[in-house]
Motif scaffolding. Structure first.
Motif, mmCIF file in Angstrom:
data_model
loop_
_atom_site.group_PDB
_atom_site.id
_atom_site.type_symbol
_atom_site.label_atom_id
_atom_site.label_comp_id
_atom_site.label_asym_id
_atom_site.label_seq_id
_atom_site.Cartn_x
_atom_site.Cartn_y
_atom_site.Cartn_z
ATOM 1 N N LEU A 1 1.164 -0.977 -0.143
ATOM 2 C CA LEU A 1 -0.089 0.631 -0.365
ATOM 3 C C LEU A 1 0.796 1.434 -0.022
ATOM 4 O O LEU A 1 1.753 1.301 0.883
ATOM 5 C CB LEU A 1 -0.798 -0.204 1.171
ATOM 6 N N HIS A 2 0.674 1.784 -0.581
ATOM 7 C CA HIS A 2 1.035 3.342 -0.774
ATOM 8 C C HIS A 2 0.895 3.870 0.716
ATOM 9 O O HIS A 2 0.023 4.097 1.216
ATOM 10 C CB HIS A 2 0.364 4.354 -1.824
ATOM 11 N N PRO A 3 1.685 4.833 0.789
ATOM 12 C CA PRO A 3 1.827 5.252 2.251
ATOM 13 C C PRO A 3 0.519 6.513 2.585
ATOM 14 O O PRO A 3 -0.044 5.991 3.452
ATOM 15 C CB PRO A 3 3.201 6.768 2.564
ATOM 16 N N GLN A 4 -0.392 6.812 1.768
ATOM 17 C CA GLN A 4 -1.341 7.942 1.757
ATOM 18 C C GLN A 4 -1.510 6.659 1.427
ATOM 19 O O GLN A 4 -3.537 6.940 2.746
ATOM 20 C CB GLN A 4 -1.439 8.895 0.093
ATOM 21 N N ALA A 5 -2.789 5.229 1.264
ATOM 22 C CA ALA A 5 -3.209 4.191 1.438
ATOM 23 C C ALA A 5 -3.162 3.778 3.417
ATOM 24 O O ALA A 5 -4.310 3.463 3.195
ATOM 25 C CB ALA A 5 -3.173 3.774 0.231
ATOM 26 N N GLN A 6 -2.226 3.685 3.428
ATOM 27 C CA GLN A 6 -1.343 3.033 5.210
ATOM 28 C C GLN A 6 -2.690 4.114 5.396
ATOM 29 O O GLN A 6 -3.237 3.897 6.244
ATOM 30 C CB GLN A 6 -0.294 2.982 5.125
ATOM 31 N N LYS A 7 -2.549 5.490 5.572
ATOM 32 C CA LYS A 7 -3.105 6.633 6.339
ATOM 33 C C LYS A 7 -4.500 5.951 6.303
ATOM 34 O O LYS A 7 -5.590 6.377 7.262
ATOM 35 C CB LYS A 7 -2.759 7.533 5.622
#
Length: 179
Positions: A32-38
């Motif tokens: 997952l992309h960092p923004q998706a992790q958030k």
């Protein structure tokens, strides 16, 4: 499943014919992309209001002080010999309260400072400049070191002592340099 659980907002979602009361996730941040992790973290926090959530992670985006302040625990497993694991945990009882109640000191709570949860050995210094000076010295002198340097989020001698408390609670070997 996460969306079904989130949308149910009851005492657990009903998937198939069984209500869900506990959700266990293994490294949900994988790929997952960092923004998706958030965003995933926000879903998990919401779901955890109604059911027990347990997850293993290598992402500082899925670890935060507000989890602890609401009763969550950070559990760290460590194996020195590869056979037997030691269990360490961080909860309200051993977390410095000021980390979760100092809104003006955002660097204490940010993503870089949370990387300490994922190291085995760390030297804590007062600030980012101190960390960069120490890293440069180590590189210039070609010194081999097997520890991380954390200066982001410490911001003062008092906070270094708090970070040391957190590291010790999690079984992380920790040292500090005060200037």
């Amino acid at each position: 499943y996460l969306l079904l659980i989130r949308e149910s907002r009851g005492n657990g979602a009903i998937i198939s014919s069984q209500p869900i009361q506990i959700l266990v996730l293994d490294e949900p941040e994988t790929s997952l992309h960092p923004q998706a992790q958030k965003r995933l973290y926000e879903y998990i926090k919401e779901i955890a209001q109604n059911i027990q959530v347990i997850y293993a992670t290598h992402s500082p985006y899925l670890v935060s002080w507000d989890i602890i302040s609401k009763g969550g625990r950070i559990i760290r497993l460590d194996s020195k010999d590869g056979n037997q694991a030691e269990v360490y945990y961080l909860d309200k009882s051993n977390q410095p309260a000021s980390f979760s109640t100092q809104p003006r000191r955002r660097s204490t709570l940010d993503i870089i400072s949370r990387e300490i949860f994922f190291t085995d050995k760390v030297v804590i210094v007062e600030g980012l400049d101190d960390a960069n000076i120490l890293r440069s010295f180590i590189e210039d002198k070609q010194i081999s070191c097997s520890f991380e340097i954390c200066g982001h989020g410490a911001d003062s001698a008092g906070n270094i002592l708090k970070w040391m408390k957190v590291a010790r609670a999690l079984g992380i070997k920790v040292g500090a340099i005060f200037d």
